[in-house]
Design an enzyme around this catalytic site. Structure first.
Site, PDB file in Angstrom:
ATOM      1  N   ASP A 136       9.604   1.043   4.828  1.00 18.91           N
ATOM      2  CA  ASP A 136      10.696   0.396   5.566  1.00 18.91           C
ATOM      3  C   ASP A 136      11.672   1.427   6.125  1.00 18.91           C
ATOM      4  O   ASP A 136      12.106   1.345   7.273  1.00 18.91           O
ATOM      5  CB  ASP A 136      11.449  -0.573   4.648  1.00 18.91           C
ATOM      6  CG  ASP A 136      10.530  -1.591   4.013  1.00 18.91           C
ATOM      7  OD1 ASP A 136       9.379  -1.716   4.479  1.00 18.91           O
ATOM      8  OD2 ASP A 136      10.953  -2.248   3.050  1.00 18.91           O
ATOM      9  N   THR A 182       0.830  -1.205   0.000  1.00 16.97           N
ATOM     10  CA  THR A 182       0.000   0.000   0.000  1.00 16.97           C
ATOM     11  C   THR A 182       0.864   1.253   0.000  1.00 16.97           C
ATOM     12  O   THR A 182       0.398   2.315  -0.395  1.00 16.97           O
ATOM     13  CB  THR A 182      -0.898   0.028   1.256  1.00 16.97           C
ATOM     14  OG1 THR A 182      -0.099  -0.365   2.373  1.00 16.97           O
ATOM     15  CG2 THR A 182      -2.067  -0.915   1.114  1.00 16.97           C
TER      16      THR A 182
HETATM   17  C1  GLA Z   1       9.044  -3.991   0.534  1.00 12.14           C
HETATM   18  C2  GLA Z   1       9.212  -2.526   0.157  1.00 12.14           C
HETATM   19  C3  GLA Z   1       8.197  -1.653   0.900  1.00 12.14           C
HETATM   20  C4  GLA Z   1       6.778  -2.211   0.755  1.00 12.14           C
HETATM   21  C5  GLA Z   1       6.742  -3.702   1.050  1.00 12.14           C
HETATM   22  C6  GLA Z   1       5.393  -4.311   0.755  1.00 12.14           C
HETATM   23  O1  GLA Z   1       9.383  -4.182   1.881  1.00 12.14           O
HETATM   24  O2  GLA Z   1      10.509  -2.078   0.456  1.00 12.14           O
HETATM   25  O3  GLA Z   1       8.279  -0.340   0.443  1.00 12.14           O
HETATM   26  O4  GLA Z   1       6.255  -1.911  -0.505  1.00 12.14           O
HETATM   27  O5  GLA Z   1       7.707  -4.419   0.307  1.00 12.14           O
HETATM   28  O6  GLA Z   1       4.429  -3.800   1.609  1.00 12.14           O
END
Ligand code: GLA
Length: 385
Positions: A177, A39
């Protein structure tokens, strides 16, 4: 491993390789996402918390403008570049690219930097959906912030980490993240609005435990599958006439020209419904209603499996076992980018031993792979240690 051990390990290697002691130590954590998957790059909502697994740096300034990176965990391999020359990705040291990119984008934003010796270590499992790469990016920014007393906010460090991942590692990731690694809060998850970057702290109620089950099936987000999913979401939002899927409703999707059952339809269906679930799940957690939280988590998993199609059989099996063991007393789902990695479960603390026993009895017997189980408590984001 507590951060004091990582700090000691980094300090020792720094001293051995550089021949003088480090002056500064910083850490940045990995994360587990409780709900809100794929999302973030759709301008939506996520609810991660920072975990007690981290990247740790021991460092000191150099006055010759050279930045030397020393990998504590890979035979003390080194990479070096000059801070005021053009910084490009390397061909062979992929771990160093995440760090090079951060220095490049700090410079590009106008921060004034000098040289540094930097020894890096960490214990975030790689390729497991716990954001080892974001921890690496954020800890690098944090090290430069500490050494050169940069007036940079934690959110800007997160954005710089994301820019590095886009341009030096090739993954068009969202902001979740890096934001949680930079801004996490002890004892809390953060409900993050990925459009405004506003956060709301969500306390993890007393007596509730967070279990992470690592399938030990590893993935690499750099391999293109992630970027392809992102493109399908952007395609859906274009067809819906929206800035981002965050702005669309399920009713609008249903009434649109996008063919029901097509990949683009299913991707959009996941994202739009996942956004609603994430906001509702945060409210349920704030209200201490673990049964409702569990319902949203199970629904999130089903949506990732059926609509977004990013789970693998090993992950589905872990969630099946967790669902059986927890029933309506908690919830479970895959966490992270997908194609392997980890599942996360929320449960009453007294259920931890029996749930752990269920996984230990069944997962390896069925798949031939031994799982790893971590019980984690939400931690503060990056900072000096
Ligand atoms: C990875 C990406 C995040 C996010 C997740 C899925 O961790 O780095 O930015 O999109 O996947 O939610």
């Amino acid at each position: 491993m507590p951060s004091t051990h990582l700090k000691q390990r980094a300090a020792n290697v720094f001293q051995d390789v550089c021949g003088y002691p480090a002056t500064t130590f910083v850490q940045a954590p990995g994360r587990v996402n409780l709900i809100g998957e794929h999302t973030d790059y759709n301008d939506g909502f996520v609810m991660p918390c920072a975990i007690d697994y981290q990247a740790v740096i021991a460092c000191a300034k150099r006055d010759d403008g050279v930045i030397r990176l020393i990998s504590v965990d890979y035979d003390h391999i080194q990479d070096s570049f000059v801070v005021n020359q053009e910084i490009k990705p390397t061909e062979d040291k992929l771990w160093a690219n995440y760090m090079r990119g951060v220095v490049h984008f700090l410079k590009e934003k106008g921060y004034s930097l000098g040289g540094a010796d930097i020894a890096i270590t960490g214990n975030v499992p790689l390729g497991s959906g716990l954001s080892s790469s974001a921890a690496l990016e954020v800890v690098t920014g944090q090290a430069m912030k500490a050494l050169y007393e940069l007036d940079v906010t934690q959110s800007d460090l997160a954005l710089i980490g994301q820019a590095s991942e886009h341009n030096f590692a090739g993954c068009k990731c969202g902001i979740m993240d890096q934001m949680i690694s930079a801004c996490g809060e002890k004892g809390h998850a953060l409900l993050l609005d990925c459009r405004s970057l506003e956060t709301k702290s969500v306390h993890i109620p007393e007596g509730v435990s967070i279990m992470i089950v690592n399938s030990n099936v590893t993935h690499s987000l750099v391999d293109g599958a992630y970027n392809a999913l992102r493109e399908q979401c952007e395609e859906a939002s274009r067809l819906l006439g929206k800035v981002a899927l965050r702005d669309a409703t399920l009713a609008e999707l249903g009434a649109s020209s996008i063919k029901k059952g097509s990949d683009v339809y299913k991707r959009a269906h996941h994202v739009i419904s996942e956004n609603e679930r994430t906001v509702a799940c945060a409210d349920a957690l704030i209200a201490g209603d673990l049964q409702k939280v569990g319902e949203y988590m199970y629904a999130s998993h089903a949506s990732m499996r059926d609509d977004f199609e990013i789970t693998v059989p090993e992950i589905d099996y872990i969630v099946e076992v967790l669902t059986e063991a927890l029933g309506n007393k908690g919830g479970a789902r895959m966490t992270g980018g997908g194609f392997g990695g980890c599942c996360v479960a929320l449960m009453p603390t007294e259920m931890v031993p029996q749930v752990q026993a269920a996984i230990e009895a069944k997962y390896q017997a069925k798949t031939g792979i031994k799982e790893s189980i971590y019980i984690c408590t939400p931690q503060n984001g990056a900072g000096v240690i």
